[in-house]
Design a protein around this motif. Structure first.
Motif, PDB file in Angstrom:
ATOM      1  N   SER A  32      26.477  47.212  39.512  1.00 42.27           N
ATOM      2  CA  SER A  32      27.209  45.998  39.869  1.00 42.27           C
ATOM      3  C   SER A  32      28.120  46.250  41.060  1.00 42.27           C
ATOM      4  N   ALA A  33      28.476  45.181  41.731  1.00 45.79           N
ATOM      5  CA  ALA A  33      29.473  45.246  42.801  1.00 45.79           C
ATOM      6  C   ALA A  33      30.803  44.772  42.230  1.00 45.79           C
ATOM      7  N   THR A  34      31.897  45.324  42.744  1.00 42.37           N
ATOM      8  CA  THR A  34      33.223  44.891  42.311  1.00 42.37           C
ATOM      9  C   THR A  34      34.216  44.999  43.457  1.00 42.37           C
ATOM     10  N   SER A  35      35.246  44.175  43.362  1.00 38.76           N
ATOM     11  CA  SER A  35      36.318  44.241  44.359  1.00 38.76           C
ATOM     12  C   SER A  35      37.497  45.077  43.848  1.00 38.76           C
ATOM     13  N   ARG A  36      37.379  45.640  42.640  1.00 41.94           N
ATOM     14  CA  ARG A  36      38.477  46.463  42.124  1.00 41.94           C
ATOM     15  C   ARG A  36      38.390  47.875  42.703  1.00 41.94           C
ATOM     16  N   GLN A  37      39.476  48.593  42.575  1.00 41.79           N
ATOM     17  CA  GLN A  37      39.527  49.972  43.038  1.00 41.79           C
ATOM     18  C   GLN A  37      38.786  50.877  42.050  1.00 41.79           C
ATOM     19  N   PRO A  38      38.187  51.963  42.537  1.00 44.61           N
ATOM     20  CA  PRO A  38      37.507  52.891  41.621  1.00 44.61           C
ATOM     21  C   PRO A  38      38.502  53.567  40.675  1.00 44.61           C
ATOM     22  N   ARG A  39      38.050  53.784  39.447  1.00 43.34           N
ATOM     23  CA  ARG A  39      38.812  54.598  38.500  1.00 43.34           C
ATOM     24  C   ARG A  39      38.467  56.054  38.776  1.00 43.34           C
ATOM     25  N   GLN A  40      39.260  56.941  38.245  1.00 47.41           N
ATOM     26  CA  GLN A  40      39.025  58.366  38.456  1.00 47.41           C
ATOM     27  C   GLN A  40      37.618  58.739  38.001  1.00 47.41           C
ATOM     28  N   GLY A  41      36.880  59.419  38.865  1.00 55.22           N
ATOM     29  CA  GLY A  41      35.535  59.877  38.558  1.00 55.22           C
ATOM     30  C   GLY A  41      34.431  58.896  38.900  1.00 55.22           C
ATOM     31  N   GLU A  42      34.765  57.654  39.228  1.00 54.61           N
ATOM     32  CA  GLU A  42      33.743  56.679  39.571  1.00 54.61           C
ATOM     33  C   GLU A  42      33.295  56.869  41.016  1.00 54.61           C
ATOM     34  N   ALA A  93      27.431  34.357  51.496  1.00 51.73           N
ATOM     35  CA  ALA A  93      26.116  34.485  52.135  1.00 51.73           C
ATOM     36  C   ALA A  93      24.968  34.388  51.127  1.00 51.73           C
ATOM     37  N   GLY A  94      25.289  34.236  49.835  1.00 51.07           N
ATOM     38  CA  GLY A  94      24.253  34.082  48.812  1.00 51.07           C
ATOM     39  C   GLY A  94      23.576  35.376  48.417  1.00 51.07           C
ATOM     40  N   GLU A  95      24.259  36.509  48.599  1.00 50.92           N
ATOM     41  CA  GLU A  95      23.660  37.808  48.306  1.00 50.92           C
ATOM     42  C   GLU A  95      23.748  38.220  46.839  1.00 50.92           C
ATOM     43  N   PHE A  96      24.422  37.416  46.003  1.00 54.10           N
ATOM     44  CA  PHE A  96      24.559  37.740  44.587  1.00 54.10           C
ATOM     45  C   PHE A  96      23.700  36.814  43.734  1.00 54.10           C
ATOM     46  N   ILE A  97      23.112  37.343  42.636  1.00 63.16           N
ATOM     47  CA  ILE A  97      22.437  36.468  41.672  1.00 63.16           C
ATOM     48  C   ILE A  97      23.466  35.884  40.720  1.00 63.16           C
ATOM     49  N   GLU A  98      24.605  36.553  40.602  1.00 64.19           N
ATOM     50  CA  GLU A  98      25.736  36.057  39.827  1.00 64.19           C
ATOM     51  C   GLU A  98      26.958  36.827  40.271  1.00 64.19           C
ATOM     52  N   TRP A  99      28.107  36.166  40.173  1.00 61.67           N
ATOM     53  CA  TRP A  99      29.373  36.851  40.386  1.00 61.67           C
ATOM     54  C   TRP A  99      30.472  36.018  39.759  1.00 61.67           C
ATOM     55  N   GLU A 100      31.552  36.676  39.448  1.00 57.41           N
ATOM     56  CA  GLU A 100      32.643  36.004  38.758  1.00 57.41           C
ATOM     57  C   GLU A 100      33.950  36.709  39.095  1.00 57.41           C
ATOM     58  N   GLU A 101      34.991  35.931  39.209  1.00 57.78           N
ATOM     59  CA  GLU A 101      36.333  36.505  39.319  1.00 57.78           C
ATOM     60  C   GLU A 101      36.785  36.710  37.875  1.00 57.78           C
ATOM     61  N   VAL A 102      36.558  37.919  37.366  1.00 59.89           N
ATOM     62  CA  VAL A 102      36.758  38.227  35.957  1.00 59.89           C
ATOM     63  C   VAL A 102      38.245  38.291  35.608  1.00 59.89           C
ATOM     64  N   TYR A 103      39.003  38.899  36.475  1.00 56.77           N
ATOM     65  CA  TYR A 103      40.460  38.935  36.357  1.00 56.77           C
ATOM     66  C   TYR A 103      41.008  38.459  37.692  1.00 56.77           C
ATOM     67  N   ALA A 104      42.206  37.926  37.717  1.00 58.91           N
ATOM     68  CA  ALA A 104      42.788  37.394  38.958  1.00 58.91           C
ATOM     69  C   ALA A 104      42.678  38.424  40.081  1.00 58.91           C
ATOM     70  N   GLY A 105      41.961  38.049  41.128  1.00 58.11           N
ATOM     71  CA  GLY A 105      41.812  38.926  42.283  1.00 58.11           C
ATOM     72  C   GLY A 105      40.763  40.012  42.140  1.00 58.11           C
ATOM     73  N   THR A 106      40.095  40.086  40.993  1.00 60.54           N
ATOM     74  CA  THR A 106      39.088  41.124  40.772  1.00 60.54           C
ATOM     75  C   THR A 106      37.745  40.474  40.446  1.00 60.54           C
ATOM     76  N   CYS A 107      36.791  40.674  41.337  1.00 65.79           N
ATOM     77  CA  CYS A 107      35.463  40.084  41.183  1.00 65.79           C
ATOM     78  C   CYS A 107      34.433  41.142  40.816  1.00 65.79           C
ATOM     79  N   TYR A 108      33.432  40.705  40.062  1.00 65.10           N
ATOM     80  CA  TYR A 108      32.278  41.530  39.719  1.00 65.10           C
ATOM     81  C   TYR A 108      31.045  40.686  39.974  1.00 65.10           C
TER      82      TYR A 108
END
Length: 191
Positions: A36-46, A66-81
């Motif tokens: 998956s793609a995400t806008s959050r910062q990596p956790r340790q080891g990721e 640009a329509g590059e996702f089959i799905e995406w959601e802002e799961v938490y405020a400011g954090t998308c997956y």
């Protein structure tokens, strides 16, 4: 699309990643994990490209627009997956079955988009107290983050009836066996 799409969703801390890790190499299931793609910062080891595609918020929004996702959601405020369409092509185009670990809204969007080519599985915690204990045991989130995840779990669990199969993870070995059986039945009868 030669392969099928297996969607696994659950509240954070329910054990979906553990279950996926237990079945991912089963040759009968022919699974490949979707990154998956995400806008959050990596956790340790990721690692980028292995655990997630880590994108800046701006890059994530640009690619979504640009329509590059089959799905995406802002799961938490400011954090998308989200799931990039290129992942579906990469995996299913090679005859593998793509396994997705995504939030409930994204899962239902993918199921709607791909219909009978997708199996939507929901992993249910035995109860909220067990879920909170599991989240604390991971020791990856602050108390505030855990409180947010537990609060969100009730909402996520309300979506469970809309999934093809619901598995309660009260006993890990039984949950793994139930998920494996559901996937094997799906790929055997729909392929």
């Amino acid at each position: 699309m030669d392969g099928k799409i297996i969607i696994i969703s659950a509240p954070s801390g329910t054990g979906k990643s553990t279950i996926i890790n237990r079945i991912i190499d089963d040759p009968a299931l022919r699974l490949s994990f979707s990154v998956s793609a995400t806008s959050r910062q990596p956790r340790q080891g990721e690692e980028h490209g292995r655990h997630y595609y880590f994108l800046s918020s701006e890059e994530f929004r640009r690619r979504a627009d640009a329509g590059e996702f089959i799905e995406w959601e802002e799961v938490y405020a400011g954090t998308c997956y989200g799931t990039l369409a290129s992942e579906v092509e990469r995996i299913t185009g090679n005859g593998r079955n793509m396994i997705l670990d995504i939030d409930v809204k994204g899962a239902l969007n993918v199921k709607q988009r791909f219909g009978s080519q997708a199996l939507a599985l929901f992993i249910m915690p035995p109860d909220t107290a067990t879920l909170e204990r599991r989240l604390r045991g991971r020791a990856t989130d602050s108390d505030e983050a855990i409180a947010k995840r537990v609060a969100k779990a009730d909402l996520e669990m309300s979506f469970a009836p809309r999934f093809d199969t619901v598995v309660i993870n009260d006993n890990l070995e039984e949950a793994v066996a139930d998920v494996r059986k559901a996937i094997l039945t799906f790929v055997s009868t729909n392929g």
